[in-house]
Design a protein around this motif. Structure first.
Motif, PDB file in Angstrom:
ATOM      1  N   VAL A   1       0.395  -1.446  -0.193  1.00  0.00           N
ATOM      2  CA  VAL A   1      -0.262  -0.052   0.340  1.00  0.00           C
ATOM      3  C   VAL A   1       0.426   0.942   0.457  1.00  0.00           C
ATOM      4  CG1 VAL A   1      -1.396   0.888   1.015  1.00  0.00           C
ATOM      5  CG2 VAL A   1      -2.415  -1.062   0.941  1.00  0.00           C
ATOM      6  N   ARG A   2       1.979   1.450   0.530  1.00  0.00           N
ATOM      7  CA  ARG A   2       3.088   2.323   0.728  1.00  0.00           C
ATOM      8  C   ARG A   2       3.737   2.720  -0.543  1.00  0.00           C
ATOM      9  NH1 ARG A   2       5.300   0.032   5.316  1.00  0.00           N
ATOM     10  NH2 ARG A   2       4.051   1.038   7.580  1.00  0.00           N
ATOM     11  N   ASN A   3       3.755   1.705  -1.228  1.00  0.00           N
ATOM     12  CA  ASN A   3       4.442   2.143  -2.216  1.00  0.00           C
ATOM     13  C   ASN A   3       3.416   1.669  -3.777  1.00  0.00           C
ATOM     14  OD1 ASN A   3       6.762   1.339  -1.281  1.00  0.00           O
ATOM     15  ND2 ASN A   3       6.840  -0.764  -1.051  1.00  0.00           N
ATOM     16  N   ASN A   4       2.216   2.185  -3.731  1.00  0.00           N
ATOM     17  CA  ASN A   4       2.000   2.217  -4.250  1.00  0.00           C
ATOM     18  C   ASN A   4       0.886   1.064  -5.075  1.00  0.00           C
ATOM     19  OD1 ASN A   4       0.632   4.577  -3.796  1.00  0.00           O
ATOM     20  ND2 ASN A   4       2.352   5.670  -4.692  1.00  0.00           N
ATOM     21  N   LYS A   5       2.053  -0.379  -5.108  1.00  0.00           N
ATOM     22  CA  LYS A   5       1.662  -0.880  -5.485  1.00  0.00           C
ATOM     23  C   LYS A   5      -0.002  -2.513  -5.128  1.00  0.00           C
ATOM     24  CE  LYS A   5       6.463  -2.174  -6.012  1.00  0.00           C
ATOM     25  NZ  LYS A   5       7.196  -2.869  -5.783  1.00  0.00           N
ATOM     26  N   ALA A   6      -1.053  -2.338  -4.366  1.00  0.00           N
ATOM     27  CA  ALA A   6      -2.174  -2.812  -4.056  1.00  0.00           C
ATOM     28  C   ALA A   6      -2.978  -1.767  -4.171  1.00  0.00           C
ATOM     29  CB  ALA A   6      -1.791  -2.980  -2.567  1.00  0.00           C
ATOM     30  N   HIS A   7      -3.981  -2.538  -5.197  1.00  0.00           N
ATOM     31  CA  HIS A   7      -5.500  -1.999  -6.245  1.00  0.00           C
ATOM     32  C   HIS A   7      -6.291  -2.143  -4.525  1.00  0.00           C
ATOM     33  CE1 HIS A   7      -2.352  -1.019  -9.248  1.00  0.00           C
ATOM     34  NE2 HIS A   7      -2.019  -1.783  -9.122  1.00  0.00           N
ATOM     35  N   LEU A   8      -5.890  -3.143  -4.321  1.00  0.00           N
ATOM     36  CA  LEU A   8      -7.821  -3.942  -3.310  1.00  0.00           C
ATOM     37  C   LEU A   8      -7.286  -4.394  -2.228  1.00  0.00           C
ATOM     38  CD1 LEU A   8     -10.372  -4.395  -3.695  1.00  0.00           C
ATOM     39  CD2 LEU A   8     -10.767  -5.830  -5.213  1.00  0.00           C
ATOM     40  N   VAL A   9      -7.402  -4.561  -1.249  1.00  0.00           N
ATOM     41  CA  VAL A   9      -7.078  -4.633  -0.181  1.00  0.00           C
ATOM     42  C   VAL A   9      -8.011  -5.501   0.805  1.00  0.00           C
ATOM     43  CG1 VAL A   9      -6.507  -4.647   2.068  1.00  0.00           C
ATOM     44  CG2 VAL A   9      -4.968  -3.249   0.241  1.00  0.00           C
ATOM     45  N   PHE A  10      -8.254  -6.653   0.838  1.00  0.00           N
ATOM     46  CA  PHE A  10      -9.327  -7.497   1.768  1.00  0.00           C
ATOM     47  C   PHE A  10      -8.830  -7.938   3.126  1.00  0.00           C
ATOM     48  CE2 PHE A  10     -10.179  -8.579  -2.833  1.00  0.00           C
ATOM     49  CZ  PHE A  10     -11.522  -8.397  -2.775  1.00  0.00           C
TER      50      PHE A  10
ATOM     51  N   CYS B   1      -5.210   1.994   3.714  1.00  0.00           N
ATOM     52  CA  CYS B   1      -5.707   2.187   2.666  1.00  0.00           C
ATOM     53  C   CYS B   1      -6.099   3.973   2.447  1.00  0.00           C
ATOM     54  CB  CYS B   1      -6.690   0.653   2.844  1.00  0.00           C
ATOM     55  SG  CYS B   1      -5.856  -0.172   2.701  1.00  0.00           S
ATOM     56  N   THR B   2      -6.771   4.208   3.451  1.00  0.00           N
ATOM     57  CA  THR B   2      -7.296   5.682   2.811  1.00  0.00           C
ATOM     58  C   THR B   2      -6.601   7.159   2.631  1.00  0.00           C
ATOM     59  OG1 THR B   2      -8.835   5.176   4.780  1.00  0.00           O
ATOM     60  CG2 THR B   2      -9.599   7.673   4.643  1.00  0.00           C
ATOM     61  N   SER B   3      -5.227   7.011   4.105  1.00  0.00           N
ATOM     62  CA  SER B   3      -4.144   7.673   3.598  1.00  0.00           C
ATOM     63  C   SER B   3      -3.344   7.782   1.746  1.00  0.00           C
ATOM     64  CB  SER B   3      -3.336   8.073   4.622  1.00  0.00           C
ATOM     65  OG  SER B   3      -3.097   7.662   5.826  1.00  0.00           O
ATOM     66  N   PHE B   4      -3.436   6.209   1.764  1.00  0.00           N
ATOM     67  CA  PHE B   4      -3.046   6.363   0.192  1.00  0.00           C
ATOM     68  C   PHE B   4      -3.877   6.058  -0.957  1.00  0.00           C
ATOM     69  CE2 PHE B   4       0.325   5.234   2.825  1.00  0.00           C
ATOM     70  CZ  PHE B   4       1.335   5.951   2.381  1.00  0.00           C
ATOM     71  N   HIS B   5      -5.158   6.570  -0.963  1.00  0.00           N
ATOM     72  CA  HIS B   5      -6.808   5.894  -1.674  1.00  0.00           C
ATOM     73  C   HIS B   5      -6.288   5.017  -2.266  1.00  0.00           C
ATOM     74  CE1 HIS B   5      -7.016  10.113  -1.430  1.00  0.00           C
ATOM     75  NE2 HIS B   5      -5.576  10.321  -0.977  1.00  0.00           N
ATOM     76  N   VAL B   6      -6.473   3.203  -1.342  1.00  0.00           N
ATOM     77  CA  VAL B   6      -6.455   1.883  -1.804  1.00  0.00           C
ATOM     78  C   VAL B   6      -8.429   1.820  -1.349  1.00  0.00           C
ATOM     79  CG1 VAL B   6      -5.719   0.167  -1.884  1.00  0.00           C
ATOM     80  CG2 VAL B   6      -3.744   1.488  -1.974  1.00  0.00           C
ATOM     81  N   VAL B   7      -8.839   1.282  -2.358  1.00  0.00           N
ATOM     82  CA  VAL B   7     -10.266   0.278  -1.892  1.00  0.00           C
ATOM     83  C   VAL B   7      -9.937  -0.388  -0.431  1.00  0.00           C
ATOM     84  CG1 VAL B   7     -11.451  -0.131  -3.103  1.00  0.00           C
ATOM     85  CG2 VAL B   7     -10.898   0.674  -4.263  1.00  0.00           C
ATOM     86  N   LEU B   8     -10.757  -0.305   0.075  1.00  0.00           N
ATOM     87  CA  LEU B   8     -10.670  -1.483   0.875  1.00  0.00           C
ATOM     88  C   LEU B   8     -11.886  -2.265   1.128  1.00  0.00           C
ATOM     89  CD1 LEU B   8      -8.895  -3.196   3.494  1.00  0.00           C
ATOM     90  CD2 LEU B   8      -9.842  -0.874   4.683  1.00  0.00           C
TER      91      LEU B   8
ATOM     92  N   ALA C   1      -3.694  -8.224  -0.374  1.00  0.00           N
ATOM     93  CA  ALA C   1      -3.643  -6.735  -0.771  1.00  0.00           C
ATOM     94  C   ALA C   1      -3.292  -7.469  -2.709  1.00  0.00           C
ATOM     95  CB  ALA C   1      -2.242  -6.171  -1.385  1.00  0.00           C
ATOM     96  N   VAL C   2      -4.755  -7.584  -3.314  1.00  0.00           N
ATOM     97  CA  VAL C   2      -4.333  -7.736  -4.625  1.00  0.00           C
ATOM     98  C   VAL C   2      -3.503  -6.922  -6.136  1.00  0.00           C
ATOM     99  CG1 VAL C   2      -5.648  -7.994  -6.894  1.00  0.00           C
ATOM    100  CG2 VAL C   2      -6.643  -8.524  -5.066  1.00  0.00           C
ATOM    101  N   CYS C   3      -2.756  -7.067  -6.050  1.00  0.00           N
ATOM    102  CA  CYS C   3      -1.337  -6.157  -6.892  1.00  0.00           C
ATOM    103  C   CYS C   3      -1.509  -5.829  -8.669  1.00  0.00           C
ATOM    104  CB  CYS C   3       0.027  -6.371  -6.067  1.00  0.00           C
ATOM    105  SG  CYS C   3      -0.066  -6.430  -4.431  1.00  0.00           S
ATOM    106  N   ASP C   4      -2.794  -5.963  -9.181  1.00  0.00           N
ATOM    107  CA  ASP C   4      -3.081  -6.431 -10.522  1.00  0.00           C
ATOM    108  C   ASP C   4      -4.526  -5.480 -10.832  1.00  0.00           C
ATOM    109  OD1 ASP C   4      -2.044  -7.705 -13.410  1.00  0.00           O
ATOM    110  OD2 ASP C   4      -3.953  -7.430 -12.932  1.00  0.00           O
ATOM    111  N   ILE C   5      -3.730  -4.278 -11.527  1.00  0.00           N
ATOM    112  CA  ILE C   5      -5.314  -3.690 -11.660  1.00  0.00           C
ATOM    113  C   ILE C   5      -6.133  -4.358 -12.883  1.00  0.00           C
ATOM    114  CG2 ILE C   5      -4.095  -2.922 -13.904  1.00  0.00           C
ATOM    115  CD1 ILE C   5      -5.525  -0.643 -11.453  1.00  0.00           C
ATOM    116  N   GLY C   6      -6.101  -4.833 -13.193  1.00  0.00           N
ATOM    117  CA  GLY C   6      -7.340  -5.603 -14.391  1.00  0.00           C
ATOM    118  C   GLY C   6      -7.794  -6.789 -13.118  1.00  0.00           C
ATOM    119  N   PHE C   7      -6.894  -7.830 -12.331  1.00  0.00           N
ATOM    120  CA  PHE C   7      -7.796  -8.309 -10.918  1.00  0.00           C
ATOM    121  C   PHE C   7      -8.642  -7.733  -9.986  1.00  0.00           C
ATOM    122  CE2 PHE C   7      -4.761 -11.255 -12.385  1.00  0.00           C
ATOM    123  CZ  PHE C   7      -5.544 -12.777 -12.703  1.00  0.00           C
ATOM    124  N   ALA C   8      -8.425  -6.582  -9.691  1.00  0.00           N
ATOM    125  CA  ALA C   8      -8.509  -5.327  -8.730  1.00  0.00           C
ATOM    126  C   ALA C   8      -9.608  -4.990  -9.470  1.00  0.00           C
ATOM    127  CB  ALA C   8      -7.505  -4.208  -8.461  1.00  0.00           C
TER     128      ALA C   8
END
Length: 101
Positions: free
Chosen positions: A31-40, A57-64, A86-93
């Motif tokens: 999340v910090r490195n902006n690689k996560a696109h969706l976190v469960f 996730c709120t701080s880095f604008h990642v969907v949780l 964390a899902v680290c692929d934009i397509g899957f997310a």
């Protein structure tokens, strides 16, 4: 097949493709490195881990998503006992988000 099951199937596929990161510290790093696109986060996990993930996730604008799945469901889907991933692929997310909406 209902959408929740489709998301769980996609989680398994993403894990086999190497596009999933598991474990709270590793997920926080993604999340910090902006690689996560969706976190469960499992809805039956501890309040402290839910709050940490929500804040980061709120701080880095990642969907949780912390409402949809239990620890057992997430663990079976990816084949490992985990409460955070964390899902680290934009397509899957994108596909998972569209199924959950």
């Amino acid at each position: 097949m209902e959408n929740r099951q489709k998301v769980l199937n996609l989680l398994g596929l993403a894990r086999r493709a190497g596009k999933i990161t598991t474990g709270s510290e590793l997920v926080l790093n993604e999340v910090r490195n902006n690689k996560a696109h969706l976190v469960f986060v499992a809805n039956d996990s501890g309040k402290d881990i839910q709050k940490r993930m929500a804040d980061k996730c709120t701080s880095f604008h990642v969907v949780l998503d912390k409402e949809s799945f239990t620890q057992t469901e997430l663990s079976i889907a990816i084949g490992q006992k985990r409460t955070v991933l964390a899902v680290c692929d934009i397509g899957f997310a994108k596909k998972m988000r569209s199924l959950l909406d």
